[in-house]
Motif scaffolding. Structure first.
Motif, PDB file in Angstrom:
ATOM      1  N   ALA A  95      -6.284   8.467   7.667  1.00 18.95           N
ATOM      2  CA  ALA A  95      -5.295   7.742   6.870  1.00 18.95           C
ATOM      3  C   ALA A  95      -4.154   7.243   7.751  1.00 18.95           C
ATOM      4  N   ARG A 113      -5.171   4.235   9.537  1.00 20.28           N
ATOM      5  CA  ARG A 113      -5.163   3.061   8.650  1.00 20.28           C
ATOM      6  C   ARG A 113      -3.740   2.545   8.463  1.00 20.28           C
ATOM      7  N   ASN A 157      -3.365   5.250  -2.030  1.00 21.34           N
ATOM      8  CA  ASN A 157      -4.191   6.045  -1.129  1.00 21.34           C
ATOM      9  C   ASN A 157      -3.695   7.487  -1.169  1.00 21.34           C
ATOM     10  N   TYR A 217       0.815   5.468   0.407  1.00 21.59           N
ATOM     11  CA  TYR A 217       0.023   6.593   0.883  1.00 21.59           C
ATOM     12  C   TYR A 217       0.681   7.902   0.485  1.00 21.59           C
ATOM     13  N   GLN A 236     -13.371   1.525  -1.877  1.00 22.62           N
ATOM     14  CA  GLN A 236     -12.061   1.053  -1.468  1.00 22.62           C
ATOM     15  C   GLN A 236     -10.963   1.752  -2.277  1.00 22.62           C
ATOM     16  N   ALA A 237      -9.760   1.764  -1.721  1.00 20.82           N
ATOM     17  CA  ALA A 237      -8.626   2.361  -2.423  1.00 20.82           C
ATOM     18  C   ALA A 237      -8.362   1.607  -3.726  1.00 20.82           C
ATOM     19  N   TYR A 253      -5.896  13.541   0.507  1.00 20.84           N
ATOM     20  CA  TYR A 253      -6.454  13.839   1.826  1.00 20.84           C
ATOM     21  C   TYR A 253      -6.519  15.351   1.987  1.00 20.84           C
ATOM     22  N   ARG A 279      -1.789  -0.772  -3.833  1.00 22.75           N
ATOM     23  CA  ARG A 279      -2.997  -0.105  -3.369  1.00 22.75           C
ATOM     24  C   ARG A 279      -2.661   1.358  -3.078  1.00 22.75           C
ATOM     25  N   SER A 297       0.865  -1.179   0.000  1.00 24.29           N
ATOM     26  CA  SER A 297       0.000   0.000   0.000  1.00 24.29           C
ATOM     27  C   SER A 297       0.900   1.227   0.000  1.00 24.29           C
ATOM     28  N   VAL A 340     -10.175   6.449  -5.163  1.00 24.77           N
ATOM     29  CA  VAL A 340     -11.202   5.630  -4.513  1.00 24.77           C
ATOM     30  C   VAL A 340     -12.095   5.012  -5.578  1.00 24.77           C
TER      31      VAL A 340
END
Length: 244
Positions: free
Chosen positions: A84, A87, A72, A36, A62-63, A75, A70, A34, A57
Motif C-alpha cells: 500500500a 502504491r 483503500n 488510505y 480494484q479499490a 491491510y 477511492r 484516494s 476491494v
C-alpha cells in the motif's frame, strides 16, 4: 501528485474524521482523491457510509470508489501494508492521496512522511493534546518544521479552555497552524446511521470548517514550495511575480 499524511500523537483526536472530511470535500471540488486507512481499526470506511464488514476491494480487484473517493484499507499483513505504501508513492500526478495513520504507529508515520508533501497533526484543544506535540519535534522544534501542519479538532467555542487553547495554538504555531474544526455531534450521529456527514448533515459547521481548512492547506503547500504539481507551482510563481 499530492500526498497528505494524517497522524495524531494522541489517540481520540479525530484523525480519521478529519481525513474522511477532507477527502470527501476535495472530491466534491473535482479532485481525484484516494484515501488510505493504515490503522488496524479499519474505520475510515464507516465515515463514508459503509458497514464494518464491507470489503473495500471490488469484484474487479480494484479499490472501491465511494462518493467520489477511492478507498483503500484493511491491510492485515506487513506485506499488504508495504504494498500500500508503494502504491501511495506511485500516486498519479493529478491525484490527491490522503493517508490515515494510527496515533501509536510512529513507524508508519515515519515511512509516509519521508515522501509526503505535508504531515498533518490533528490534536484536541486540551492540555494533554498540547503536551503531545512535544513528541513531534525530533532534532528541530515543531515551530521550525515546514513538513508539519497542525489542525485543532473538536473546538468548542462555549468552553473557556477550548477557546484559550485555540488562541494559544495560533500564536505559538504561526506557520504550522492551518485551521480548526468545531465540535458537532452530527459527526457521531452520521456514523451511527452508517451515513457520510456530508449526506447526513450538509449544513454541519464541520463541513464549513473543512472547506476553509482545504484552502489553508493548499496555500501552505504552495507557499512552502512543497506542492509537486508543476502547473500549480507555475501559477503561484506567476501570482507572486505580478504582486511584486
Amino acid at each position: 501528485m499530492t500526498v497528505l499524511a494524517f497522524h495524531s500523537p494522541k489517540g481520540g483526536a479525530g484523525n480519521t474524521l478529519v481525513t474522511a472530511a477532507i477527502a470527501r470535500r476535495a472530491a466534491i471540488r473535482g479532485r481525484a482523491v484516494s484515501a488510505y486507512d493504515l490503522t488496524r481499526q479499519d474505520s475510515l470506511k464507516l465515515l463514508f457510509g459503509l458497514l464494518p464488514h464491507q470489503n473495500l476491494v471490488g469484484a474487479n480487484g480494484q479499490a472501491m470508489v465511494v462518493r467520489g473517493v477511492r478507498l483503500n484499507g484493511n491491510y492485515v499483513t506487513k506485506g499488504e501494508r508495504d504494498a500500500a505504501i508503494e502504491r501511495i508513492k506511485a500516486t498519479p500526478p493529478d491525484e490527491l492521496a490522503l493517508v490515515d495513520i494510527a496515533s501509536a504507529d510512529w513507524d508508519g508515520w515515519e515511512q509516509i512522511r519521508r515522501f509526503a508533501d505535508l504531515s498533518i497533526c490533528v490534536i484536541e484543544p486540551n492540555p494533554i493534546g498540547l503536551a503531545s506535540l512535544t513528541r513531534l519535534g525530533e532534532q528541530l522544534p515543531v515551530t521550525e518544521r515546514e513538513d508539519i501542519a497542525i489542525v485543532l479538532n473538536k473546538l468548542d467555542d462555549r468552553r473557556k479552555l477550548s477557546r484559550h487553547c485555540h488562541r494559544f495554538m495560533k500564536q505559538l504555531f504561526v506557520n504550522q497552524f492551518v485551521g480548526s474544526i468545531r465540535r458537532d455531534e452530527s459527526a457521531n450521529e452520521a456514523i451511527a446511521r452508517f451515513e457520510s456527514l456530508v449526506d447526513y448533515a450538509p449544513n454541519s459547521v464541520i463541513i464549513t470548517d473543512v472547506d476553509i481548512l482545504i484552502d489553508s492547506i493548499e496555500q501552505r503547500l504552495a507557499i512552502t514550495g512543497l506542492v509537486r504539481d508543476p502547473q500549480k507551482l507555475r501559477a503561484v510563481n506567476s501570482a507572486e511575480h505580478q504582486t511584486v
